[in-house]
Motif scaffolding. Structure first.
Motif, PDB file in Angstrom:
ATOM      1  N   UNK A 282       0.507   0.139  10.591  1.00 10.47           N
ATOM      2  CA  UNK A 282       1.924  -0.492   9.437  1.00 10.47           C
ATOM      3  C   UNK A 282       1.765  -1.610   8.372  1.00 10.47           C
ATOM      4  N   UNK A 283       0.292  -1.486   8.412  1.00 15.38           N
ATOM      5  CA  UNK A 283       0.527  -1.706   6.604  1.00 15.38           C
ATOM      6  C   UNK A 283       0.622  -0.991   5.496  1.00 15.38           C
ATOM      7  N   UNK A 284       1.316   0.593   5.636  1.00 13.95           N
ATOM      8  CA  UNK A 284       1.527   0.892   4.322  1.00 13.95           C
ATOM      9  C   UNK A 284       2.588   2.165   4.418  1.00 13.95           C
ATOM     10  N   UNK A 285       3.345   2.393   3.514  1.00 10.73           N
ATOM     11  CA  UNK A 285       3.657   3.969   3.471  1.00 10.73           C
ATOM     12  C   UNK A 285       3.764   5.053   3.259  1.00 10.73           C
ATOM     13  N   UNK A 286       2.932   6.007   3.709  1.00  5.68           N
ATOM     14  CA  UNK A 286       2.356   7.314   3.425  1.00  5.68           C
ATOM     15  C   UNK A 286       2.863   8.198   3.154  1.00  5.68           C
ATOM     16  N   UNK A 287       2.208   8.901   2.540  1.00  6.98           N
ATOM     17  CA  UNK A 287       2.480  10.488   1.546  1.00  6.98           C
ATOM     18  C   UNK A 287       2.009  11.310   2.565  1.00  6.98           C
ATOM     19  N   UNK A 288       2.695  12.685   1.721  1.00 10.92           N
ATOM     20  CA  UNK A 288       1.918  13.940   1.223  1.00 10.92           C
ATOM     21  C   UNK A 288       1.177  14.293   0.143  1.00 10.92           C
ATOM     22  N   UNK A 289      -0.621  13.986   0.169  1.00 13.05           N
ATOM     23  CA  UNK A 289      -1.285  14.116  -1.102  1.00 13.05           C
ATOM     24  C   UNK A 289      -1.273  14.990  -1.954  1.00 13.05           C
ATOM     25  N   UNK A 290      -1.075  16.246  -1.110  1.00 10.75           N
ATOM     26  CA  UNK A 290      -1.054  17.196  -1.432  1.00 10.75           C
ATOM     27  C   UNK A 290       0.780  17.984  -2.684  1.00 10.75           C
TER      28      UNK A 290
ATOM     29  N   UNK B  31       1.225  -1.589  -0.236  1.00 10.45           N
ATOM     30  CA  UNK B  31      -0.309  -0.426   0.543  1.00 10.45           C
ATOM     31  C   UNK B  31       0.288   1.518   0.107  1.00 10.45           C
ATOM     32  N   UNK B  32       1.100   2.590  -0.944  1.00 11.14           N
ATOM     33  CA  UNK B  32       0.906   3.371  -0.886  1.00 11.14           C
ATOM     34  C   UNK B  32      -0.260   4.649  -1.214  1.00 11.14           C
ATOM     35  N   UNK B  33      -0.077   4.897   0.142  1.00  3.22           N
ATOM     36  CA  UNK B  33      -1.343   5.634   1.130  1.00  3.22           C
ATOM     37  C   UNK B  33      -1.376   7.125   1.509  1.00  3.22           C
ATOM     38  N   UNK B  34      -2.167   7.860   1.188  1.00  2.26           N
ATOM     39  CA  UNK B  34      -2.074   9.437   1.784  1.00  2.26           C
ATOM     40  C   UNK B  34      -1.705   9.254   3.085  1.00  2.26           C
ATOM     41  N   UNK B  35      -1.628  10.529   3.948  1.00  3.53           N
ATOM     42  CA  UNK B  35      -1.993  10.351   4.698  1.00  3.53           C
ATOM     43  C   UNK B  35      -2.371  11.045   6.134  1.00  3.53           C
ATOM     44  N   UNK B  36      -3.528  11.498   5.511  1.00  3.97           N
ATOM     45  CA  UNK B  36      -4.588  12.079   5.782  1.00  3.97           C
ATOM     46  C   UNK B  36      -6.396  11.117   6.063  1.00  3.97           C
ATOM     47  N   UNK B  37      -7.095  11.670   6.693  1.00  2.93           N
ATOM     48  CA  UNK B  37      -8.190  11.615   7.189  1.00  2.93           C
ATOM     49  C   UNK B  37      -8.096   9.807   7.918  1.00  2.93           C
ATOM     50  N   UNK B  38      -8.914   9.077   7.289  1.00  3.57           N
ATOM     51  CA  UNK B  38      -9.118   7.589   7.937  1.00  3.57           C
ATOM     52  C   UNK B  38      -8.186   6.719   7.575  1.00  3.57           C
TER      53      UNK B  38
END
Length: 368
Positions: free
Chosen positions: A310-318, A296-303
């Motif tokens: 911990x099952x994803x790497x997160x990024x700033x969607x903006x 998973x590559x997910x936004x670091x916002x909302x839900x």
């Protein structure tokens, strides 16, 4: 025994989709539990999931025919039928499947529960059609309902913040996913490339497809064998195709169908699943990807951090370069991919339709 009545709404509007899947699973698992009974007030539907419920005697509605006003007509006929069933009062609790308050005059003193899926209409009003009454209708039902089910802690917070709902009126009950990893069918079934990033769902403004595209554009500058595969949200429109052409990406971005078999194959064979949304009430695709061992590559916002943990790497969607860097760290790092897949296997144990149903039945019983 507790009797629950669900209505037609999501089955009038959706052939596929998260909301109708949720209620299909509730109805199926309530029957299996033996702790309650449920009924669905529905006369006509083209919803594909209904085939799993043999006891529902709905008829298909002009299947295969497309014309303006078809869904409106289908909803009108079903609403009339639902009203009749509600007036009979042969239930203990009513659970509408969406936000139309049509039933308030018919329900008498019987309690009802409403599920709030997200607050997209309230947070992004500029992206909503001016004739869309979803936000207005939701507010009416939130006030008049006995209890509210929020599908994430984040959605509960938004309800309290935006609509001033008392915290004690809202119960958080997580969703689950029915999707399983593809077995016996490989990439050739959908004519998929060897290496691709997967994007699933609508591409409207708040889903942030624009920044996903910018990040992908950076990636293919140095990786000519990489593709972006999109599924769901309708086929590419003229404006989108024009944009792809202007960026010389026409041959690099593909569209594939979003039925369950296709999605299972898509997730199971992707290098990573990219979810760049600015806002999600829950994010069913996150669980779908986990169930199919897709990193998973997910936004670091909302839900999304709440569900992905911990099952994803997160990024700033903006920041499209942050999306680019996060995708790179998954696509080109096999040990990171394996770590995310293993974390997803552990995380997905927390979500099941049995758990969702048991918690929902407990809520119904609390009200009664």
């Amino acid at each position: 025994m507790l009797k629950v009545l669900y209505d037609h709404q999501c089955f009038s509007y959706q052939e596929y989709g998260g909301v109708s899947r949720y209620f299909i699973e509730l109805i199926k698992h309530i029957k299996l539990s033996g702790n309650a009974q449920s009924e669905l007030a529905l006369k006509y539907s083209n919803n594909q999931y209904l085939e799993e419920l043999k006891e529902i005697n709905s008829k298909s509605f002009l299947k295969g025919k497309k014309f303006t006003g078809k869904t409106t007509l289908l909803n009108f006929l079903n609403k009339r039928s639902s009203k009749k069933q509600i007036r009979k009062g042969n239930f203990d609790i009513f659970h509408p499947t969406y936000y139309d308050p049509y039933f308030l005059k018919e329900i008498s003193s019987k309690p009802f529960v409403i599920t709030v899926y997200d607050m997209t209409h309230e947070i992004f009003p500029d992206s909503v059609n001016k004739f869309d009454k979803t936000a207005e209708n939701k507010k009416i039902l939130v006030v008049k309902s006995k209890k509210i089910i929020a599908i994430s802690e984040n959605t509960k917070k938004d309800l309290i913040r935006i609509l001033n709902v008392p915290s004690e009126k809202v119960e958080v009950i997580y969703l689950a996913s029915s999707l399983k990893k593809a077995t016996g069918l490989d990439k050739t079934y959908l004519n998929l490339p060897d290496r691709y990033i997967l994007y699933v769902g609508s591409r409207k403004y708040y889903k942030n497809f624009k920044n996903a595209l910018l990040a992908f554009e950076e990636l293919v500058k140095n990786d000519d064998n990489l593709f972006l595969v999109c599924s769901g949200g309708g086929k590419f429109g003229r404006e989108e195709l024009g944009l792809f052409k202007s960026k010389n990406l026409m041959s690099k971005i593909l569209y594939r169908p979003a039925d369950d078999i296709s999605l299972s194959i898509l997730y199971s064979n992707a290098l990573t699943f990219l979810f760049p949304s600015f806002y999600e009430g829950f994010g069913i695709p996150v669980l779908e990807a986990m169930n199919c061992d897709c990193p998973l590559a997910l936004s670091n916002v909302s839900s999304l951090p709440e569900i992905g943990a911990d099952a994803a790497n997160y990024f700033d969607p903006y920041d499209y370069m942050d999306i680019y860097n996060t995708l790179s760290s998954i696509i080109y790092n096999n040990s990171n991919r394996e770590k995310l897949i293993e974390a997803g296997r552990k995380r997905r144990i927390n979500f099941s339709w049995i758990k969702t149903t048991n918690e929902t039945i407990k809520l119904y019983e609390k009200i009664i």
